[in-house]
Scaffold this motif. Structure first.
Motif, PDB file in Angstrom:
ATOM      1  N   PHE A  68       1.203  -1.198  -0.195  1.00  0.00           N
ATOM      2  CA  PHE A  68      -0.022  -0.030  -0.102  1.00  0.00           C
ATOM      3  C   PHE A  68       1.207   1.399   0.063  1.00  0.00           C
ATOM      4  CE2 PHE A  68       0.598  -2.089   4.336  1.00  0.00           C
ATOM      5  CZ  PHE A  68       0.356  -1.159   5.052  1.00  0.00           C
ATOM      6  N   THR A  69       0.685   2.178  -0.248  1.00  0.00           N
ATOM      7  CA  THR A  69       0.543   3.385  -0.444  1.00  0.00           C
ATOM      8  C   THR A  69       0.198   4.628   0.705  1.00  0.00           C
ATOM      9  OG1 THR A  69       1.873   3.427  -2.881  1.00  0.00           O
ATOM     10  CG2 THR A  69       1.457   5.746  -1.504  1.00  0.00           C
ATOM     11  N   ILE A  70       1.568   5.263   1.277  1.00  0.00           N
ATOM     12  CA  ILE A  70       0.542   6.159   2.288  1.00  0.00           C
ATOM     13  C   ILE A  70       1.255   8.056   2.035  1.00  0.00           C
ATOM     14  CG2 ILE A  70       0.566   6.727   4.250  1.00  0.00           C
ATOM     15  CD1 ILE A  70       0.619   4.542   5.607  1.00  0.00           C
ATOM     16  N   PRO A  71       0.455   8.163   1.019  1.00  0.00           N
ATOM     17  CA  PRO A  71       0.641  10.316   1.305  1.00  0.00           C
ATOM     18  C   PRO A  71       1.107  10.712   2.070  1.00  0.00           C
ATOM     19  CG  PRO A  71      -1.993   9.872   0.351  1.00  0.00           C
ATOM     20  CD  PRO A  71      -0.985   8.262   1.333  1.00  0.00           C
ATOM     21  N   PHE A  72       1.528  11.095   1.754  1.00  0.00           N
ATOM     22  CA  PHE A  72       2.728  12.386   3.366  1.00  0.00           C
ATOM     23  C   PHE A  72       2.579  13.850   2.731  1.00  0.00           C
ATOM     24  CE2 PHE A  72       6.101  10.611   2.077  1.00  0.00           C
ATOM     25  CZ  PHE A  72       6.878  11.590   1.757  1.00  0.00           C
ATOM     26  N   PRO A 114       0.934 -11.898  10.725  1.00  0.00           N
ATOM     27  CA  PRO A 114       0.023 -13.058  11.067  1.00  0.00           C
ATOM     28  C   PRO A 114      -0.792 -13.008  10.563  1.00  0.00           C
ATOM     29  CG  PRO A 114       0.502 -11.335  12.970  1.00  0.00           C
ATOM     30  CD  PRO A 114       1.642 -10.951  11.243  1.00  0.00           C
ATOM     31  N   PHE A 115      -1.458 -14.173  10.066  1.00  0.00           N
ATOM     32  CA  PHE A 115      -2.704 -14.401   9.006  1.00  0.00           C
ATOM     33  C   PHE A 115      -3.705 -13.675   9.020  1.00  0.00           C
ATOM     34  CE2 PHE A 115      -5.677 -17.741   7.762  1.00  0.00           C
ATOM     35  CZ  PHE A 115      -6.458 -17.189   6.618  1.00  0.00           C
ATOM     36  N   LEU A 116      -4.138 -13.958  10.486  1.00  0.00           N
ATOM     37  CA  LEU A 116      -5.170 -13.053  11.258  1.00  0.00           C
ATOM     38  C   LEU A 116      -5.226 -11.443  11.040  1.00  0.00           C
ATOM     39  CD1 LEU A 116      -6.248 -15.585  14.271  1.00  0.00           C
ATOM     40  CD2 LEU A 116      -6.908 -15.763  11.596  1.00  0.00           C
ATOM     41  N   VAL A 117      -4.119 -10.877  10.850  1.00  0.00           N
ATOM     42  CA  VAL A 117      -3.951  -9.623  10.920  1.00  0.00           C
ATOM     43  C   VAL A 117      -4.443  -8.855   9.043  1.00  0.00           C
ATOM     44  CG1 VAL A 117      -2.962  -7.496  10.807  1.00  0.00           C
ATOM     45  CG2 VAL A 117      -2.518  -9.490  13.035  1.00  0.00           C
ATOM     46  N   CYS A 157      -4.271  -7.004   5.635  1.00  0.00           N
ATOM     47  CA  CYS A 157      -3.497  -5.568   5.625  1.00  0.00           C
ATOM     48  C   CYS A 157      -4.730  -4.374   5.723  1.00  0.00           C
ATOM     49  CB  CYS A 157      -3.256  -5.742   3.926  1.00  0.00           C
ATOM     50  SG  CYS A 157      -3.080  -7.770   3.806  1.00  0.00           S
ATOM     51  N   ASN A 158      -5.830  -4.276   5.614  1.00  0.00           N
ATOM     52  CA  ASN A 158      -6.297  -2.996   5.508  1.00  0.00           C
ATOM     53  C   ASN A 158      -6.036  -2.344   6.836  1.00  0.00           C
ATOM     54  OD1 ASN A 158      -7.983  -4.565   6.949  1.00  0.00           O
ATOM     55  ND2 ASN A 158      -9.992  -3.488   5.843  1.00  0.00           N
ATOM     56  N   MET A 159      -5.965  -3.369   8.012  1.00  0.00           N
ATOM     57  CA  MET A 159      -5.784  -2.948   9.547  1.00  0.00           C
ATOM     58  C   MET A 159      -4.454  -2.063   9.629  1.00  0.00           C
ATOM     59  SD  MET A 159      -6.099  -5.613  12.950  1.00  0.00           S
ATOM     60  CE  MET A 159      -7.433  -5.500  12.847  1.00  0.00           C
ATOM     61  N   ILE A 160      -2.956  -3.275   8.545  1.00  0.00           N
ATOM     62  CA  ILE A 160      -1.998  -2.355   9.605  1.00  0.00           C
ATOM     63  C   ILE A 160      -1.557  -1.279   8.162  1.00  0.00           C
ATOM     64  CG2 ILE A 160       0.528  -2.584   8.398  1.00  0.00           C
ATOM     65  CD1 ILE A 160      -0.221  -5.648   8.229  1.00  0.00           C
ATOM     66  N   LEU A 192      -1.072   2.367  10.252  1.00  0.00           N
ATOM     67  CA  LEU A 192       0.614   2.950   9.925  1.00  0.00           C
ATOM     68  C   LEU A 192       0.190   4.618   9.141  1.00  0.00           C
ATOM     69  CD1 LEU A 192       2.537   0.488   8.063  1.00  0.00           C
ATOM     70  CD2 LEU A 192       2.940   1.588  10.402  1.00  0.00           C
ATOM     71  N   SER A 193      -0.687   4.732   8.742  1.00  0.00           N
ATOM     72  CA  SER A 193      -1.657   5.714   8.388  1.00  0.00           C
ATOM     73  C   SER A 193      -2.312   6.817   9.444  1.00  0.00           C
ATOM     74  CB  SER A 193      -3.100   5.990   7.657  1.00  0.00           C
ATOM     75  OG  SER A 193      -2.793   5.217   6.136  1.00  0.00           O
ATOM     76  N   SER A 194      -2.388   6.376  10.002  1.00  0.00           N
ATOM     77  CA  SER A 194      -2.762   6.973  11.520  1.00  0.00           C
ATOM     78  C   SER A 194      -1.126   7.192  12.577  1.00  0.00           C
ATOM     79  CB  SER A 194      -4.274   6.878  12.724  1.00  0.00           C
ATOM     80  OG  SER A 194      -3.167   5.498  13.576  1.00  0.00           O
TER      81      SER A 194
END
Length: 86
Positions: free
Chosen positions: A6-10, A69-72, A74-77, A81-83
């Motif tokens: 994913f990409t996080i703009p800053f 981890p399998f149960l985490v 991608c959108n949660m990560i 990170l964005s926040s």
């Protein structure tokens, strides 16, 4: 093959964003290595390791999560990170 990408703009400087990322990862007992163009990191969350790499492209931080981890999801990560970085 990466587990997530994913990409996080800053809007701040790359140096400021990466210093913040390093501080966040290291505060969780992880490692963060790299410079304002590319690097890698790993951090253990609840006994599970998240490993990734990053590249900076202009005002975007491109992140590849290599192992998680399998149960985490991608959108949660990405959301976490964005926040933390903006």
């Amino acid at each position: 093959m990466s587990a997530c990408n994913f990409t996080i703009p800053f809007t701040k400087s790359a140096t400021e964003i990466l210093e913040k990322a390093k501080k966040t990862v290291e505060s969780q007992g992880g490692t963060f290595e790299g410079d304002t163009t590319k690097g890698n990191f790993d951090v253990s969350i609840f006994g599970n390791t998240i490993k990734g790499s990053y590249t900076v492209n202009g005002a975007e931080l491109n992140i590849d999560i290599i192992d998680k981890p399998f149960l985490v999801p991608c959108n949660m990560i990405e959301s976490y990170l964005s926040s933390q970085l903006n």
